[in-house]
Design an enzyme around this catalytic site. Structure first.
Site, PDB file in Angstrom:
ATOM      1  N   GLU A 199      -7.836 -36.292 -11.728  1.00 13.38           N
ATOM      2  CA  GLU A 199      -6.845 -35.445 -11.913  1.00 13.38           C
ATOM      3  C   GLU A 199      -6.770 -34.871 -13.386  1.00 13.38           C
ATOM      4  OE1 GLU A 199      -3.351 -37.367 -10.264  1.00 13.38           O
ATOM      5  OE2 GLU A 199      -4.063 -37.263  -8.290  1.00 13.38           O
ATOM      6  N   GLU A 297      -9.365 -38.740  -2.865  1.00 14.18           N
ATOM      7  CA  GLU A 297      -8.324 -39.527  -2.851  1.00 14.18           C
ATOM      8  C   GLU A 297      -6.881 -38.880  -2.055  1.00 14.18           C
ATOM      9  OE1 GLU A 297      -6.813 -40.832  -6.884  1.00 14.18           O
ATOM     10  OE2 GLU A 297      -4.794 -40.413  -6.199  1.00 14.18           O
TER      11      GLU A 297
END
Length: 453
Positions: A199, A297
């Site tokens: 991220e 994810e």
């Protein structure tokens, strides 16, 4: 057996993966929809499915009775009794689902990595992975992802709250990747790929580090790519982005524009937290067909809600959308958490397919566990995703993905999130048998049609 129908429904009282009968001819005269399988959407073969080995999951697992420890391993990795996972993901240094911040090199300024140590990981985390390897009796390919470099390598001098990698430490951080992979290989683990940063566009209260597209490209081109090649680790793939679908296309256009960067890259990794945006995933795959698209994810945030049926429906909706869009490896987040949805060192509690009541020494399987199995147990490595035509006189709420396994078997996963029963007819690929099936409200069904040839 020519056809099989496997079903899990809310009304079934906890029974999962039940084999049910096809509709009789008289009941199948007016199906809500007819789904006809076509040709492959794209040539990319499916790798498989898996989940994440986090320190939190490992800590919970380590505190279970031996019988329940084995149940976790069997439930995830056994292809007959469980989900048949073949892949895993784990973190390099700590993540939010760790017991606290840690790094393998904590000594400030140690660019030569003299103080490098994985003693922390050799505790419950790597023991959990070893136990899964023992059950599989072969290495489970692992995706390795960092949430943050050591604090001293970063602009904000801490592992949490974003910050970015200081340019003067790019080379040391690339060597850190290489050293960490080498340590994992010494343990007998197999690292098939790394992501540059989990991220990279998020400043989180937990372990995080920001990279612009330019930063990520430079790090891959000038540091990480050459470092892996120099140490004869070019078979370890580099996956960029590792973030949400909303910017997957924009990031690909920026990072892959430079051929000197693109040559080191195996593919792109995505998460689901920004919404569906499956069209952007598909567009990215269409315009960059030589780069693999993996889902690295996804989880349901906000803590554990035991027994809630929407857990599974959220998972299946996302899996269908991503598989149709071009994802060839699907990796869940935490495989196991406690009743609170942790431990998490900043209180970012989430749900998981398996939840442990540590006081009672018991496991709970959420609906997400059952729903994942409708994909992972039946779509085999090497399967290809097929186009399909859905013909319906009225709007159908059914969502579907269709695959052809290497042996020619057609696999059709049907998700009904509505409050109504729907009758569906599925026509297999290459003119194989058609089968009609009733889809109860809030159910998921996998139809398997053997190859006629």
């Amino acid at each position: 057996m020519e056809t099989r129908i496997i079903q899990t429904s809310q009304r079934a009282g906890g029974e999962i993966w039940q084999e049910v009968s096809a509709l009789a001819a008289a009941d199948a005269l007016h199906p809500a929809a007819v789904i006809t399988a076509g040709n492959p959407r794209r040539p990319d073969p499916m790798r498989g499915f898996g989940g994440a080995f986090t320190e939190s999951a490992a800590w919970v697992w380590s505190r279970l009775p031996q019988t329940e420890k084995q149940a976790v391993l069997t439930g995830y990795f056994d292809p007959v009794q469980g989900l048949g996972y073949r892949y895993g993901r784990t973190h390099m240094n700590s993540c939010d689902f760790s017991l606290g911040n840690y790094a393998a090199v904590d000594v400030p300024g140690d660019e030569k990595l003299w103080s490098f140590s994985c003693e922390r990981e050799k505790g419950c985390l790597w023991q959990f992975i070893h136990a899964a390897y023992d059950l599989q009796q072969e290495p489970i390919p692992l995706l390795l992802s960092p949430w943050s470099p050591p604090a001293w390598m970063k602009t904000n001098q801490e592992m949490n709250n974003g910050g970015s990698l200081l340019p003067e430490y790019r080379q040391a951080w690339a060597r850190y990747f290489v050293r960490y992979i080498a340590e994992m290989h010494k343990q007998g683990f197999r690292v098939f790929g790394v992501t540059v940063q989990n991220e990279p566009e998020a400043t989180q209260t937990w372990d995080s580090c920001r990279y612009s597209a330019g930063d990520e490209a430079v790090f891959i081109r000038d540091h990480l790519g050459p470092a892996l090649v120099q140490e004869d680790l070019q078979d370890v793939g580099i996956y960029f982005w590792d973030h949400n679908r909303d910017l997957v296309y924009d990031r690909a256009c920026e990072v892959l524009a430079d051929p000197a960067v693109a040559r080191y890259i195996s593919g792109q990794a995505i998460h689901w937290y920004s919404g569906d945006q499956f069209d952007l995933v598909e567009r990215t795959k269409r315009e960059f067909p030589d780069k693999e698209m993996i889902f690295s994810e996804g989880c349901i945030e906000g803590g554990v809600k035991l027994g809630e049926w929407d857990r599974g429906e959220i998972y299946a909706h996302n899996m269908i959308g991503d598989l149709n869009a071009g994802v060839t490896l699907w990796l869940d987040w935490n495989m196991l958490l406690d009743l609170q949805g942790g431990p998490n060192h900043v209180g970012n509690f989430c749900d998981a397919p398996m939840i442990a009541d540590l006081d009672a020494g018991q496991l709970h399987r959420q609906s997400s566990y059952a729903y994942i199995g409708h994909f992972s147990r039946y779509i085999q490595p090497g399967a290809v995703c097929l186009d399909f035509v859905m013909e319906s006189e009225t709007a159908s709420a059914v969502e579907t993905t269709v695959f052809r396994n290497p042996d020619g078997e057609t696999v059709c996963v049907l998700l009904n999130r509505s409050d109504n029963l729907e009758n569906i007819t599925v026509q297999g690929s290459h003119g194989s048998t058609s089968v009609s099936v009733a889809l109860p409200a809030h159910s998921i069904t996998t139809v398997l049609i053997a190859n006629k040839e």
